[in-house]
Design an enzyme around this catalytic site. Structure first.
Site, PDB file in Angstrom:
ATOM      1  N   PHE A 199      -1.262   9.519 -16.702  1.00  9.47           N
ATOM      2  CA  PHE A 199      -1.381  10.804 -17.401  1.00  9.47           C
ATOM      3  C   PHE A 199      -0.058  11.581 -17.386  1.00  9.47           C
ATOM      4  O   PHE A 199       0.534  11.864 -18.440  1.00  9.47           O
ATOM      5  CB  PHE A 199      -2.506  11.600 -16.722  1.00  9.47           C
ATOM      6  N   ILE A 200       0.456  11.891 -16.192  1.00  9.22           N
ATOM      7  CA  ILE A 200       1.691  12.681 -16.111  1.00  9.22           C
ATOM      8  C   ILE A 200       2.862  11.867 -16.662  1.00  9.22           C
ATOM      9  O   ILE A 200       3.692  12.374 -17.416  1.00  9.22           O
ATOM     10  CB  ILE A 200       1.971  13.123 -14.655  1.00  9.22           C
ATOM     11  N   ARG A 237     -12.660  11.346   2.686  1.00 10.21           N
ATOM     12  CA  ARG A 237     -12.128  12.045   1.521  1.00 10.21           C
ATOM     13  C   ARG A 237     -10.674  12.485   1.738  1.00 10.21           C
ATOM     14  O   ARG A 237      -9.882  12.560   0.823  1.00 10.21           O
ATOM     15  CB  ARG A 237     -13.000  13.276   1.271  1.00 10.21           C
ATOM     16  N   TYR A 271      -6.572  10.437   1.113  1.00 13.17           N
ATOM     17  CA  TYR A 271      -5.534  10.633   0.079  1.00 13.17           C
ATOM     18  C   TYR A 271      -4.559  11.730   0.513  1.00 13.17           C
ATOM     19  O   TYR A 271      -3.341  11.539   0.508  1.00 13.17           O
ATOM     20  CB  TYR A 271      -6.231  10.985  -1.233  1.00 13.17           C
ATOM     21  N   LYS A 299      -0.547  11.283   1.431  1.00  8.36           N
ATOM     22  CA  LYS A 299       0.516  12.027   0.744  1.00  8.36           C
ATOM     23  C   LYS A 299       1.305  12.904   1.737  1.00  8.36           C
ATOM     24  O   LYS A 299       2.517  13.057   1.609  1.00  8.36           O
ATOM     25  CB  LYS A 299      -0.088  12.893  -0.362  1.00  8.36           C
ATOM     26  N   ASN A 350      -3.889  20.539 -10.150  1.00  4.59           N
ATOM     27  CA  ASN A 350      -4.839  20.226 -11.220  1.00  4.59           C
ATOM     28  C   ASN A 350      -4.270  20.341 -12.627  1.00  4.59           C
ATOM     29  O   ASN A 350      -4.647  21.233 -13.388  1.00  4.59           O
ATOM     30  CB  ASN A 350      -6.099  21.103 -11.081  1.00  4.59           C
ATOM     31  N   TYR A 380     -20.645  11.467  -4.672  1.00  6.53           N
ATOM     32  CA  TYR A 380     -19.513  10.637  -4.224  1.00  6.53           C
ATOM     33  C   TYR A 380     -19.878   9.649  -3.122  1.00  6.53           C
ATOM     34  O   TYR A 380     -19.076   8.785  -2.788  1.00  6.53           O
ATOM     35  CB  TYR A 380     -18.389  11.530  -3.680  1.00  6.53           C
ATOM     36  N   ARG A 414      -7.815  26.414  -3.950  1.00 11.02           N
ATOM     37  CA  ARG A 414      -6.399  26.014  -3.883  1.00 11.02           C
ATOM     38  C   ARG A 414      -5.595  26.913  -4.799  1.00 11.02           C
ATOM     39  O   ARG A 414      -5.521  26.698  -5.998  1.00 11.02           O
ATOM     40  CB  ARG A 414      -6.220  24.563  -4.336  1.00 11.02           C
TER      41      ARG A 414
HETATM   42  N1  LIG Z   1      -2.727  14.985 -12.483  1.00 13.95           N
HETATM   43  C1  LIG Z   1      -2.815  15.887 -11.513  1.00 13.95           C
HETATM   44  O1  LIG Z   1      -3.314  16.992 -11.688  1.00 13.95           O
HETATM   45  C2  LIG Z   1      -2.283  15.567 -10.146  1.00 13.95           C
HETATM   46  C3  LIG Z   1      -2.672  16.396  -9.088  1.00 13.95           C
HETATM   47  C4  LIG Z   1      -2.166  16.129  -7.822  1.00 13.95           C
HETATM   48  C5  LIG Z   1      -1.288  15.079  -7.624  1.00 13.95           C
HETATM   49  N2  LIG Z   1      -0.930  14.288  -8.668  1.00 13.95           N
HETATM   50  C6  LIG Z   1      -0.016  13.182  -8.406  1.00 13.95           C
HETATM   51  O2  LIG Z   1       0.846  12.956  -9.516  1.00 13.95           O
HETATM   52  C7  LIG Z   1       1.055  11.545  -9.694  1.00 13.95           C
HETATM   53  C8  LIG Z   1       0.664  11.123 -11.092  1.00 13.95           C
HETATM   54  O3  LIG Z   1      -0.672  11.510 -11.350  1.00 13.95           O
HETATM   55  P1  LIG Z   1      -1.431  11.118 -12.697  1.00 13.95           P
HETATM   56  O4  LIG Z   1      -2.430  12.179 -12.926  1.00 13.95           O
HETATM   57  O5  LIG Z   1      -0.451  10.779 -13.754  1.00 13.95           O
HETATM   58  O6  LIG Z   1      -2.203   9.805 -12.197  1.00 13.95           O
HETATM   59  P2  LIG Z   1      -2.592   8.506 -13.039  1.00 13.95           P
HETATM   60  O7  LIG Z   1      -3.638   7.798 -12.267  1.00 13.95           O
HETATM   61  O8  LIG Z   1      -2.879   8.867 -14.449  1.00 13.95           O
HETATM   62  O9  LIG Z   1      -1.247   7.658 -13.025  1.00 13.95           O
HETATM   63  C9  LIG Z   1      -0.850   6.875 -11.925  1.00 13.95           C
HETATM   64  C10 LIG Z   1      -0.228   5.595 -12.449  1.00 13.95           C
HETATM   65  O10 LIG Z   1       0.180   4.816 -11.330  1.00 13.95           O
HETATM   66  C11 LIG Z   1      -0.015   3.459 -11.688  1.00 13.95           C
HETATM   67  N3  LIG Z   1      -0.118   2.613 -10.516  1.00 13.95           N
HETATM   68  C12 LIG Z   1      -1.085   2.631  -9.571  1.00 13.95           C
HETATM   69  N4  LIG Z   1      -0.877   1.641  -8.692  1.00 13.95           N
HETATM   70  C13 LIG Z   1       0.245   1.006  -9.092  1.00 13.95           C
HETATM   71  C14 LIG Z   1       0.969  -0.119  -8.594  1.00 13.95           C
HETATM   72  N5  LIG Z   1       0.544  -0.777  -7.506  1.00 13.95           N
HETATM   73  N6  LIG Z   1       2.065  -0.509  -9.255  1.00 13.95           N
HETATM   74  C15 LIG Z   1       2.480   0.136 -10.365  1.00 13.95           C
HETATM   75  N7  LIG Z   1       1.848   1.209 -10.879  1.00 13.95           N
HETATM   76  C16 LIG Z   1       0.736   1.618 -10.249  1.00 13.95           C
HETATM   77  C17 LIG Z   1      -1.339   3.467 -12.463  1.00 13.95           C
HETATM   78  O11 LIG Z   1      -1.482   2.292 -13.247  1.00 13.95           O
HETATM   79  C18 LIG Z   1      -1.205   4.744 -13.270  1.00 13.95           C
HETATM   80  O12 LIG Z   1      -0.707   4.491 -14.567  1.00 13.95           O
HETATM   81  C19 LIG Z   1       0.243  10.857  -8.600  1.00 13.95           C
HETATM   82  O13 LIG Z   1       1.089  10.580  -7.524  1.00 13.95           O
HETATM   83  C20 LIG Z   1      -0.780  11.880  -8.189  1.00 13.95           C
HETATM   84  O14 LIG Z   1      -1.165  11.716  -6.840  1.00 13.95           O
HETATM   85  C21 LIG Z   1      -1.426  14.504  -9.915  1.00 13.95           C
END
Ligand SMILES: NC(=O)c1ccc[n+]([C@@H]2O[C@H](COP(=O)([O-])OP(=O)(O)OC[C@H]3O[C@@H](n4cnc5c(N)ncnc54)[C@H](O)[C@@H]3O)[C@@H](O)[C@H]2O)c1
Length: 363
Positions: free
Chosen positions: A20-21, A164, A167, A171, A196, A312, A322
């Site tokens: 996503f990000i 829970r 994670y 991190k 979020n 869950y 938060r």
């Molecule tokens: N989206 C949010 O609101 C949010 C909130 C808190 C933290 N984060 C952090 O931001 C980061 C990105 O979040 P996101 O929402 O894009 O998550 P996401 O799940 O959409 O993207 C994570 C990506 O990592 C890839 N991935 C997982 N395991 C892998 C591996 N072994 N090798 C290669 N790629 C791998 C997945 O295929 C996926 O495309 C994460 O670290 C997440 O913990 C995001």
């Protein structure tokens, strides 16, 4: 013809680029900067429109494959670490995988950045704060007491059997490794704690393009499409600050543009003005859905409560609030979020309908 090797300082590697990000960050980097981007991920569906871009190379790789990942890190001036398992349903069902991907599997990548002299932007999570001290002290309604500050708020997690927290704990440990690598090996880093983020391409819809339980917004969208009740875990009383992905990407760009201001700093990236309970979020989404899907008014859209245990499984706990203090990002990066919750949700719902069910608009 001899090919020129791209300058290291012009090259960014994003690990977890296909999520996503990563997909939104890639859009912005390719559209608004001169950087060459190497994207490492197991999947590329969300970034398929960039696969033929000359400034982008997608490398389908598991980040655990260190010998294969290493050359990409070595040729990059900046490495952005996004790869994670970050859906709450996984924290209690695939705990070992969550700890592996988010912690033990990530440590070699951080060491590699230190060795290669690459600048690291590491995406942590707002979940590292765990339960807030104010809530535990019964001051959960006092916003000032609840504000989470990067450099002084404590991290408070639950007991081990409440898996829970695996994670958040994973991190937390990575943040400590990054910090120590900064102190002991001179690693140049920035840690981002997202609150979020929401927007198009978030997660998956169960049974359509993924299986399992996604994060709350995708759960609600999935229920709206399927005309099933929106389920409020433990009554939906918890509060979250939903942050528009475009605003979040603005913050990332500021971090890249201001390397000295961002050097060895941790930033909360979130929108405190968008705070809402999950129950209010459900109401708002139903109202916006009805506006975009005229026929939906004819169907009763229900909301039902469910316990966290039933939703869950055992081992689930959550933080009730938060609320980020974003003063540091405002001061050092010149960043502030601009997008209100209504606009963020409306745009996300529209993108969801366009992608999954455009015919609903005509009902
Ligand atoms: N989206 C949010 O609101 C949010 C909130 C808190 C933290 N984060 C952090 O931001 C980061 C990105 O979040 P996101 O929402 O894009 O998550 P996401 O799940 O959409 O993207 C994570 C990506 O990592 C890839 N991935 C997982 N395991 C892998 C591996 N072994 N090798 C290669 N790629 C791998 C997945 O295929 C996926 O495309 C994460 O670290 C997440 O913990 C995001």
């Amino acid at each position: 013809m001899q090919q020129t090797v791209p300058d290291k300082n012009d090259t960014i590697t994003i690990v977890g680029c296909g999520g996503f990000i990563g997909s939104h960050l890639l859009d912005r980097l390719l559209e608004a900067t001169h950087y060459r981007v190497i994207g490492i991920d197991l999947v590329s569906g969300k970034i398929s429109r960039h696969l033929n871009n000359d400034r982008f190379s997608f490398v389908k790789l598991d980040m655990h494959d260190i010998p294969s990942v290493k050359p990409y890190i070595e040729r990059s001036g900046i490495v952005i670490l996004l790869a994670a398992l970050c859906n709450p349903s996984l924290y209690t069902t695939r705990t070992l995988d969550v700890i592996d991907v988010n912690c033990t599997g990530t440590i070699p990548l951080i060491n590699m950045c230190a060795e290669a002299g690459a600048r690291l932007v590491y995406f942590s999570t707002s979940e590292v704060y765990g339960r807030t001290a104010a809530s535990l002290a019964g001051r959960g309604d006092d916003a000032e007491s609840c504000l989470l500050r990067e450099d002084c708020s404590p991290f408070i997690l639950g007991p081990v059997e409440a898996q829970r927290w695996s994670y958040a704990c994973a991190k937390q440990l990575i943040e400590r490794v990054v910090f120590a690598c900064g102190q002991e090996h001179g690693l140049n880093y920035t840690i981002v704690r997202p609150f979020n983020f929401i927007g198009p391409r978030m997660d998956f819809l169960p049974g359509i393009d993924g299986e399992g339980i996604p994060r709350v917004l995708a759960c609600f969208l999935s229920a709206l499409i399927a005309r099933k009740p929106l389920r409020l875990v433990d009554g939906g009383r918890n509060r979250r600050c939903f942050t528009w992905i475009g605003d979040a990407i603005d913050a990332c760009m500021k971090i890249l543009e201001r390397p000295e201001a961002a050097r060895n700093q941790i930033f909360n990236i979130g929108n405190p003005s968008n705070e809402t309970t999950i129950a209010e979020l459900a109401d708002r989404m139903i109202r916006l859905w009805r506006r975009q899907v005229p026929g939906a008014s004819a169907h009763g859209i229900a909301v039902e409560e469910i316990s966290a245990r039933d939703f869950y499984g055992p081992g689930y706990e959550d933080s009730d609030r938060r609320l980020p203090d974003i003063g540091k990002a405002e001061r050092l990066l010149g960043w502030e979020p601009k997008t209100g919750l209504e606009t963020a949700l409306d745009t996300t719902i529209k993108a969801c309908i366009d992608l999954y069910c455009p015919a609903l608009r005509k009902e």
